[in-house]
Each structure stands twice: as structure tokens, then as C-alpha cells.
Motif scaffolding. Structure first.
Motif, PDB file in Angstrom:
ATOM      1  N   LYS A 160      33.472  37.037  37.428  1.00 45.62           N
ATOM      2  CA  LYS A 160      34.051  36.231  38.514  1.00 45.62           C
ATOM      3  C   LYS A 160      34.288  37.060  39.782  1.00 45.62           C
ATOM      4  O   LYS A 160      35.260  36.838  40.523  1.00 45.62           O
ATOM      5  CB  LYS A 160      35.339  35.562  38.054  1.00 45.62           C
ATOM      6  CG  LYS A 160      35.126  34.596  36.897  1.00 45.62           C
ATOM      7  CD  LYS A 160      36.416  33.970  36.432  1.00 45.62           C
ATOM      8  CE  LYS A 160      36.168  32.890  35.388  1.00 45.62           C
ATOM      9  NZ  LYS A 160      35.451  33.361  34.191  1.00 45.62           N
ATOM     10  N   GLY A 161      33.408  38.029  40.009  1.00 41.07           N
ATOM     11  CA  GLY A 161      33.475  38.821  41.229  1.00 41.07           C
ATOM     12  C   GLY A 161      34.617  39.813  41.297  1.00 41.07           C
ATOM     13  O   GLY A 161      34.838  40.432  42.339  1.00 41.07           O
ATOM     14  N   LYS A 162      35.355  39.996  40.203  1.00 43.91           N
ATOM     15  CA  LYS A 162      36.488  40.923  40.220  1.00 43.91           C
ATOM     16  C   LYS A 162      35.980  42.345  39.980  1.00 43.91           C
ATOM     17  O   LYS A 162      35.592  42.699  38.871  1.00 43.91           O
ATOM     18  CB  LYS A 162      37.528  40.521  39.178  1.00 43.91           C
ATOM     19  CG  LYS A 162      38.180  39.167  39.503  1.00 43.91           C
ATOM     20  CD  LYS A 162      39.330  38.879  38.598  1.00 43.91           C
ATOM     21  CE  LYS A 162      39.971  37.536  38.943  1.00 43.91           C
ATOM     22  NZ  LYS A 162      40.560  37.537  40.293  1.00 43.91           N
ATOM     23  N   PHE A 163      36.012  43.132  41.044  1.00 45.20           N
ATOM     24  CA  PHE A 163      35.355  44.430  41.021  1.00 45.20           C
ATOM     25  C   PHE A 163      35.975  45.371  39.994  1.00 45.20           C
ATOM     26  O   PHE A 163      35.260  46.139  39.341  1.00 45.20           O
ATOM     27  CB  PHE A 163      35.419  45.060  42.418  1.00 45.20           C
ATOM     28  CG  PHE A 163      34.525  46.260  42.574  1.00 45.20           C
ATOM     29  CD1 PHE A 163      33.151  46.131  42.566  1.00 45.20           C
ATOM     30  CD2 PHE A 163      35.068  47.523  42.715  1.00 45.20           C
ATOM     31  CE1 PHE A 163      32.326  47.243  42.704  1.00 45.20           C
ATOM     32  CE2 PHE A 163      34.250  48.636  42.854  1.00 45.20           C
ATOM     33  CZ  PHE A 163      32.880  48.479  42.847  1.00 45.20           C
ATOM     34  N   HIS A 164      37.284  45.330  39.809  1.00 38.44           N
ATOM     35  CA  HIS A 164      37.915  46.261  38.868  1.00 38.44           C
ATOM     36  C   HIS A 164      37.462  45.988  37.440  1.00 38.44           C
ATOM     37  O   HIS A 164      37.287  46.913  36.642  1.00 38.44           O
ATOM     38  CB  HIS A 164      39.445  46.163  38.961  1.00 38.44           C
ATOM     39  CG  HIS A 164      40.005  44.843  38.542  1.00 38.44           C
ATOM     40  ND1 HIS A 164      39.977  43.730  39.368  1.00 38.44           N
ATOM     41  CD2 HIS A 164      40.613  44.438  37.390  1.00 38.44           C
ATOM     42  CE1 HIS A 164      40.552  42.711  38.750  1.00 38.44           C
ATOM     43  NE2 HIS A 164      40.931  43.107  37.552  1.00 38.44           N
ATOM     44  N   ARG A 165      37.219  44.720  37.102  1.00 41.65           N
ATOM     45  CA  ARG A 165      36.735  44.398  35.762  1.00 41.65           C
ATOM     46  C   ARG A 165      35.289  44.855  35.573  1.00 41.65           C
ATOM     47  O   ARG A 165      34.897  45.300  34.490  1.00 41.65           O
ATOM     48  CB  ARG A 165      36.841  42.886  35.518  1.00 41.65           C
ATOM     49  CG  ARG A 165      38.274  42.380  35.439  1.00 41.65           C
ATOM     50  CD  ARG A 165      38.312  40.889  35.191  1.00 41.65           C
ATOM     51  NE  ARG A 165      37.620  40.560  33.947  1.00 41.65           N
ATOM     52  CZ  ARG A 165      37.152  39.349  33.662  1.00 41.65           C
ATOM     53  NH1 ARG A 165      37.273  38.361  34.550  1.00 41.65           N
ATOM     54  NH2 ARG A 165      36.556  39.110  32.515  1.00 41.65           N
TER      55      ARG A 165
END
Length: 273
Positions: A160-165
Motif C-alpha cells: 500500500k505504498g508504505k515505504f517503511h514496510r
């Protein structure tokens, strides 16, 4: 109509015209497999075959050393207009087939292989393998780009575009260190959108709240503490240089005591997960 019947030339039960070229596949110098075909049909499909068959060094038997018999068979079948279902073949197989299409200058086959890439399933289990395959074929730029783009598309949807993940997924396994270049190229293709919580790109998940990065309305988590200290869930506004106004999960605001809402030193971190 006639073109659709070309595949009959490969069917011995349809009494096809005699073949005049054989492609040989050997193991330790011993013939193990053979594919027969018609020079004229192959020459029409490929200018490389045309030069090979009708040049000064023409041969009737050609040993193939840079492709498996299975891949070369599908290559020939494509030229003979035999229907192929691309999803039935994995991306490694299709990459080998693309190599032959490039070598023999069969543009239609190259285009169809590239177009078929999105039909294949990408999962968390195989996404890095597909990226490695893309890098292994970086000398075939359209194929490599198509594979990398499919990897990037999956990663954006999955996380979902979450860079840290995304960073955690690719960097936590220590064995991935040897694929640093591949992972870097994946990151370059990611179109990271602004985080809906902290309004930043890349996301500030886990970073300390400060006056410099304060985002009203963002979800936060207390680092430690007890009672009211750990119950604030959302930033509301800045009260003083060392205090902010926060709200509880039920929406009620706590702002009377600065000691319960310290910003400096940072007591809360952004919670964007």
C-alpha cells in the motif's frame, strides 16, 4: 486461412511436406533430441534464418547449444502459428524464449512475451526472484524493464505504498544483502505516494515527533510511560515550544498539563502502520 494451417506442417499425422532442416540437441556430444522444420517457413519469419539457410555456409543440420529443446520447440511452434497460452509458462521459461526471439529477430514473439508478463502471478515468495531474473536479462532491455515494472507494481499494491514496510520486507533477511543492486533498482521504480497519516514521502513511521515535523491529525504512539502518558493517539496542535495538544482514542483532548504531552525531548513517535 492459410496462415492458420501452418501448424499442420509440424503434425506428422497430417502428411505435411517433408522437412529440410534439423536442429540438434546433444549431451556430451551424443544426440539426445532433434527438431525438424522447413527452411522456407523459418526464413520468412526471420531474416537471421534466411541468411543462415540461403547464404554461402548453409547447413541442413544445426546444433543448438544456447537453448533447451523445450524452449526451442515453443519458438518453432510460434513461427508455425501454433497457439500458445503464455500463462502456462513461467517467467524464466519466457525469458529464455525471449532470448531466442531476440537472437533470430522475431519481433512479434518479443512483443507477445512482454505483453504477457502482467498475466503471471507475483507473490511475496517470488517477487525477489522475478527481480533477479530481470537483472539477469538487463541486456534485453524491454524484457528487463517489463519484469522490473511488474515487480514494482506488485510491491506498491501489496504494501500500500508504505515505504517503511517495503524496506523491512527486502532488507530484513540477511541473505538479501547479495542482491543489493536488484533491491536498489526496485526502489528506484517505486512511485511512493505521500503517507496519508504523516503527509510525508517517504513515510515517517516510527520517527520521533518534533516541532519541526509536527503534523496535526497524525496518529502517534507513546514511547513509554503509564497512565495518561501512553494513551494519547493523535496530534491536535502545538501549545508551546515544548508542549503539544493531543487527543485520546475517543477523541477527547488532553492539553492541561504539558508534562503529559512533551514534545522536547520527543516522547511520541508517528504510527503510520
Amino acid at each position: 486461412m492459410a496462415a492458420r494451417k501452418l501448424s499442420r506442417c509440424l503434425d506428422p499425422n497430417s502428411q505435411p511436406p517433408p522437412t529440410d532442416v534439423s536442429f540438434l540437441f546433444k549431451d556430451d556430444g551424443i544426440l539426445v533430441k532433434e527438431i525438424k522444420a522447413h527452411k522456407m517457413i523459418l526464413a520468412i519469419a526471420s531474416d537471421v534464418f534466411n541468411r543462415e539457410f540461403y547464404g554461402s555456409m548453409a547447413e541442413d543440420e544445426i546444433e543448438i547449444k544456447d537453448a533447451s529443446q523445450e524452449v526451442f520447440q515453443k519458438f518453432i511452434e510460434f513461427i508455425y502459428n501454433k497457439p500458445l497460452t503464455w500463462k502456462d509458462y513461467d517467467l524464466s521459461f519466457l525469458s529464455s524464449l525471449y532470448y531466442l526471439a531476440e537472437k533470430y529477430n522475431v519481433e512479434d514473439l518479443k512483443d507477445e512475451i512482454i505483453a504477457s508478463i502482467p498475466e503471471h502471478d507475483v507473490t511475496k515468495q517470488n517477487v525477489l526472484d522475478i527481480a533477479i531474473l530481470a537483472e539477469d536479462h538487463n541486456h534485453h532491455q524491454p524484457l528487463s524493464e517489463g519484469l522490473y515494472d511488474e515487480v514494482a507494481s506488485f510491491v506498491m499494491k501489496e504494501f500500500k505504498g508504505k515505504f517503511h514496510r517495503i524496506v523491512e520486507f527486502f532488507t530484513e533477511p540477511e541473505e538479501n544483502e547479495k542482491h543489493a543492486l536488484v533491491i536498489f533498482k526496485i526502489f528506484k521504480r517505486l512511485k511512493i505516494s505521500r503517507c496519508e497519516n504523516c503527509k510525508q514521502s517517504p513515510c515517517m513511521n516510527g520517527q520521533s515527533v518534533s516541532l519541526g515535523n509536527f503534523v496535526p491529525g497524525a496518529n502517534v504512539t507513546a514511547r513509554q510511560g503509564e497512565g495518561d502518558y501512553s494513551k494519547i493517539k493523535k496530534l491536535v496542535g502545538i501549545q508551546t515550544a515544548t508542549c503539544f495538544i493531543g487527543s485520546f482514542e475517543n477523541g477527547s483532548v488532553l492539553s492541561r498539563y504539558c508534562s503529559l504531552n512533551q514534545v522536547n525531548p520527543p516522547y511520541y513517535v508517528y504510527n503510520c502502520s
